[in-house]
Motif scaffolding. Structure first.
Motif, PDB file in Angstrom:
ATOM      1  N   SER A 100     -16.727 -30.475  47.327  1.00 14.75           N
ATOM      2  CA  SER A 100     -15.625 -31.258  47.844  1.00 14.75           C
ATOM      3  C   SER A 100     -15.178 -32.348  46.872  1.00 14.75           C
ATOM      4  CB  SER A 100     -16.030 -31.935  49.162  1.00 14.75           C
ATOM      5  OG  SER A 100     -17.134 -32.796  48.954  1.00 14.75           O
ATOM      6  N   SER A 101     -15.794 -32.368  45.666  1.00 17.33           N
ATOM      7  CA  SER A 101     -15.437 -33.407  44.710  1.00 17.33           C
ATOM      8  C   SER A 101     -14.153 -33.039  43.980  1.00 17.33           C
ATOM      9  CB  SER A 101     -16.569 -33.592  43.704  1.00 17.33           C
ATOM     10  OG  SER A 101     -16.726 -32.436  42.920  1.00 17.33           O
ATOM     11  N   PRO A 102     -13.422 -34.038  43.449  1.00 15.94           N
ATOM     12  CA  PRO A 102     -12.126 -33.775  42.844  1.00 15.94           C
ATOM     13  C   PRO A 102     -12.210 -33.379  41.384  1.00 15.94           C
ATOM     14  CG  PRO A 102     -12.507 -36.112  42.915  1.00 15.94           C
ATOM     15  CD  PRO A 102     -13.678 -35.469  43.599  1.00 15.94           C
ATOM     16  N   PHE A 103     -13.325 -32.784  40.938  1.00 17.84           N
ATOM     17  CA  PHE A 103     -13.389 -32.317  39.567  1.00 17.84           C
ATOM     18  C   PHE A 103     -14.287 -31.098  39.507  1.00 17.84           C
ATOM     19  CE2 PHE A 103     -16.611 -35.570  40.110  1.00 17.84           C
ATOM     20  CZ  PHE A 103     -17.747 -34.957  39.623  1.00 17.84           C
ATOM     21  N   SER A 104     -14.164 -30.332  38.423  1.00 10.96           N
ATOM     22  CA  SER A 104     -14.971 -29.136  38.250  1.00 10.96           C
ATOM     23  C   SER A 104     -15.750 -29.248  36.958  1.00 10.96           C
ATOM     24  CB  SER A 104     -14.074 -27.895  38.224  1.00 10.96           C
ATOM     25  OG  SER A 104     -13.105 -28.014  37.201  1.00 10.96           O
ATOM     26  N   LEU A 105     -16.656 -28.287  36.740  1.00  5.36           N
ATOM     27  CA  LEU A 105     -17.542 -28.308  35.597  1.00  5.36           C
ATOM     28  C   LEU A 105     -17.277 -27.090  34.742  1.00  5.36           C
ATOM     29  CD1 LEU A 105     -20.814 -29.132  37.548  1.00  5.36           C
ATOM     30  CD2 LEU A 105     -19.208 -30.746  36.525  1.00  5.36           C
ATOM     31  N   VAL A 106     -17.494 -27.219  33.423  1.00  2.00           N
ATOM     32  CA  VAL A 106     -17.290 -26.097  32.517  1.00  2.00           C
ATOM     33  C   VAL A 106     -18.483 -26.016  31.578  1.00  2.00           C
ATOM     34  CG1 VAL A 106     -16.018 -27.462  30.815  1.00  2.00           C
ATOM     35  CG2 VAL A 106     -15.693 -24.989  30.888  1.00  2.00           C
ATOM     36  N   LEU A 107     -18.883 -24.786  31.254  1.00  8.49           N
ATOM     37  CA  LEU A 107     -19.974 -24.554  30.316  1.00  8.49           C
ATOM     38  C   LEU A 107     -19.468 -23.679  29.190  1.00  8.49           C
ATOM     39  CD1 LEU A 107     -22.839 -23.699  32.798  1.00  8.49           C
ATOM     40  CD2 LEU A 107     -22.408 -25.864  31.682  1.00  8.49           C
ATOM     41  N   ARG A 108     -20.080 -23.857  28.017  1.00  2.64           N
ATOM     42  CA  ARG A 108     -19.718 -23.013  26.900  1.00  2.64           C
ATOM     43  C   ARG A 108     -20.507 -21.727  26.958  1.00  2.64           C
ATOM     44  NH1 ARG A 108     -18.716 -26.860  21.695  1.00  2.64           N
ATOM     45  NH2 ARG A 108     -17.125 -28.147  22.683  1.00  2.64           N
ATOM     46  N   GLY A 109     -19.853 -20.630  26.611  1.00  2.00           N
ATOM     47  CA  GLY A 109     -20.518 -19.345  26.660  1.00  2.00           C
ATOM     48  C   GLY A 109     -21.648 -19.218  25.658  1.00  2.00           C
ATOM     49  N   LYS A 155     -11.926 -30.989  33.177  1.00  2.00           N
ATOM     50  CA  LYS A 155     -13.154 -30.237  33.333  1.00  2.00           C
ATOM     51  C   LYS A 155     -14.247 -30.894  32.494  1.00  2.00           C
ATOM     52  CE  LYS A 155     -11.096 -25.763  34.396  1.00  2.00           C
ATOM     53  NZ  LYS A 155     -11.032 -24.322  34.038  1.00  2.00           N
ATOM     54  N   PHE A 156     -15.447 -30.824  32.984  1.00  2.00           N
ATOM     55  CA  PHE A 156     -16.569 -31.494  32.331  1.00  2.00           C
ATOM     56  C   PHE A 156     -17.254 -30.545  31.365  1.00  2.00           C
ATOM     57  CE2 PHE A 156     -20.794 -33.261  31.871  1.00  2.00           C
ATOM     58  CZ  PHE A 156     -20.514 -34.614  31.712  1.00  2.00           C
ATOM     59  N   ASP A 157     -17.271 -30.893  30.107  1.00  2.00           N
ATOM     60  CA  ASP A 157     -17.915 -30.087  29.066  1.00  2.00           C
ATOM     61  C   ASP A 157     -19.272 -30.701  28.747  1.00  2.00           C
ATOM     62  OD1 ASP A 157     -18.751 -28.705  26.855  1.00  2.00           O
ATOM     63  OD2 ASP A 157     -16.817 -28.752  25.832  1.00  2.00           O
ATOM     64  N   TRP A 158     -20.342 -30.023  29.123  1.00  2.00           N
ATOM     65  CA  TRP A 158     -21.688 -30.564  28.958  1.00  2.00           C
ATOM     66  C   TRP A 158     -22.045 -30.780  27.495  1.00  2.00           C
ATOM     67  CZ3 TRP A 158     -24.196 -31.873  33.400  1.00  2.00           C
ATOM     68  CH2 TRP A 158     -23.730 -31.284  34.584  1.00  2.00           C
ATOM     69  N   TYR A 159     -21.441 -30.031  26.588  1.00  2.00           N
ATOM     70  CA  TYR A 159     -21.783 -30.126  25.179  1.00  2.00           C
ATOM     71  C   TYR A 159     -20.840 -31.028  24.392  1.00  2.00           C
ATOM     72  CZ  TYR A 159     -25.315 -26.628  25.928  1.00  2.00           C
ATOM     73  OH  TYR A 159     -26.429 -25.978  26.378  1.00  2.00           O
ATOM     74  N   SER A 160     -19.994 -31.741  25.086  1.00  2.00           N
ATOM     75  CA  SER A 160     -19.132 -32.737  24.448  1.00  2.00           C
ATOM     76  C   SER A 160     -19.435 -34.101  25.038  1.00  2.00           C
ATOM     77  CB  SER A 160     -17.653 -32.367  24.634  1.00  2.00           C
ATOM     78  OG  SER A 160     -17.336 -31.201  23.917  1.00  2.00           O
TER      79      SER A 160
END
Length: 322
Positions: free
Chosen positions: A35-44, A78-83
């Motif tokens: 329900s949060s207003p943002f999403s997450l992204v991961l690098r392949g 989108k949230f980039d864990w590696y940045s």
């Protein structure tokens, strides 16, 4: 997992190391964020092993019906864990005389003091020759990082400066790109060594564009601070969730930490309803107000709690520990 903690009287700062969720299985932690207003992204191309320990097995047989994507209020960010910047160690726990091996996001790195550059360096913990851990090596008399296996030597940029077995009169094979070790951007802030877990050349000068989260109280001489780190057998996300959860304190820390007593006790420990207001929530984290205290979550791995200056805490509430 290794947690890095920094404490100040009246202030709590908890940077921790981090693991990221796999895209193949939904984690219990991420399911609470739909329900949060943002999403997450991961690098392949991620090398990390993330959240699988938190993912419960399916309760029923899988359905052929495709699962509906959760709806988010905003898709732009989108949230980039590696940045992101990640804390490695407090500087006070690093020895300049030898290299140190660490693991963050499933990446094995070696941390060492480069006296020629006057800076801490963070490299892949694998010699490009035979993949021996560089953290098992030493700092040679010229201030280079030397591999323990065949003696190859590297400078702070990851460039190979010596291959002892190569004939001096032969071609300069040590200058080959294949002889270099990957170097990560790193910096010292709040007396903590941080690194950026991406060796892409575009991030070489990332410190000029984005800095680690800053906690002013750690550098404020009017505060008394205590730094330390410890190895704990679970992922950073469990630790962060624990620190965000004040309701567990009367039970998990019974007899160890003083808490506010309810007017009417329902049990021995004195658990009570808690007022907590989320004031801001976006891809950059959230701020929360508990009345006597405020807190910030600065993703991916900083939870920062402090007394609310507008509502002074009681003596029992000014002491924070973990």
């Amino acid at each position: 997992m290794e947690a890095v903690c920094a404490f100040s009287v009246g202030t709590l700062h908890i940077p921790t190391a981090h693991e990221v969720p796999t895209s193949l299985r939904k984690s219990m932690f991420l399911s609470t964020l739909v329900s949060s207003p943002f999403s997450l992204v991961l690098r392949g191309s991620s090398k990390s092993k993330l959240f699988t320990a938190l993912s419960p097995p399916p309760l029923t047989e899988p359905s052929n019906t495709p699962e509906a994507e959760p709806e988010f209020e905003g898709h732009a960010e989108k949230f980039d864990w590696y940045s992101q910047w990640y804390p490695l160690m407090p500087i006070c726990d690093l020895d300049k005389r030898k290299p140190h091996g660490k693991r963050v996001l499933g990446i094995d790195v070696v941390v060492w003091w480069d006296r020629n550059e006057g800076a801490w360096q963070v490299h892949d913990d694998a010699c490009p020759h035979r993949l021996a851990p560089l953290s098992d090596g030493r700092i040679d008399q010229w201030g280079r990082l030397q591999c323990v296996y065949h003696g190859w030597c590297f400078n702070g940029k990851g460039e190979c400066k010596l291959i002892p077995q190569a004939p001096p009169e032969g071609p300069p094979v040590h200058t080959s790109k294949k002889a270099c070790v990957a170097a990560y951007p790193s910096t010292v802030q709040n007396d903590i060594l941080w690194f950026w877990p991406n060796t892409d050349p575009q991030y070489k000068d990332i410190i000029t564009r984005k800095r680690p989260p800053y906690m002013p109280e750690i550098d404020d001489p009017s505060y008394t601070k205590l730094m330390g780190n410890r190895d704990i057998p679970y992922g950073y996300e469990v630790m962060i969730e624990n620190l965000m959860d004040p309701a567990h304190v009367p039970y998990a820390h019974y007899g160890l930490m003083r808490t506010q007593k309810p007017k009417v006790k329902a049990d021995r420990e004195g658990g009570r309803p808690l007022d907590l207001l989320i004031e801001k929530l976006d891809v950059n984290g959230f701020t929360a107000n508990q009345g006597w205290s405020k807190s910030k979550f600065m993703p991916p791995c900083i939870f920062y709690a402090y007394n609310n200056p507008d509502q002074p805490a009681s003596s029992a509430e000014t002491k924070v520990s973990c």
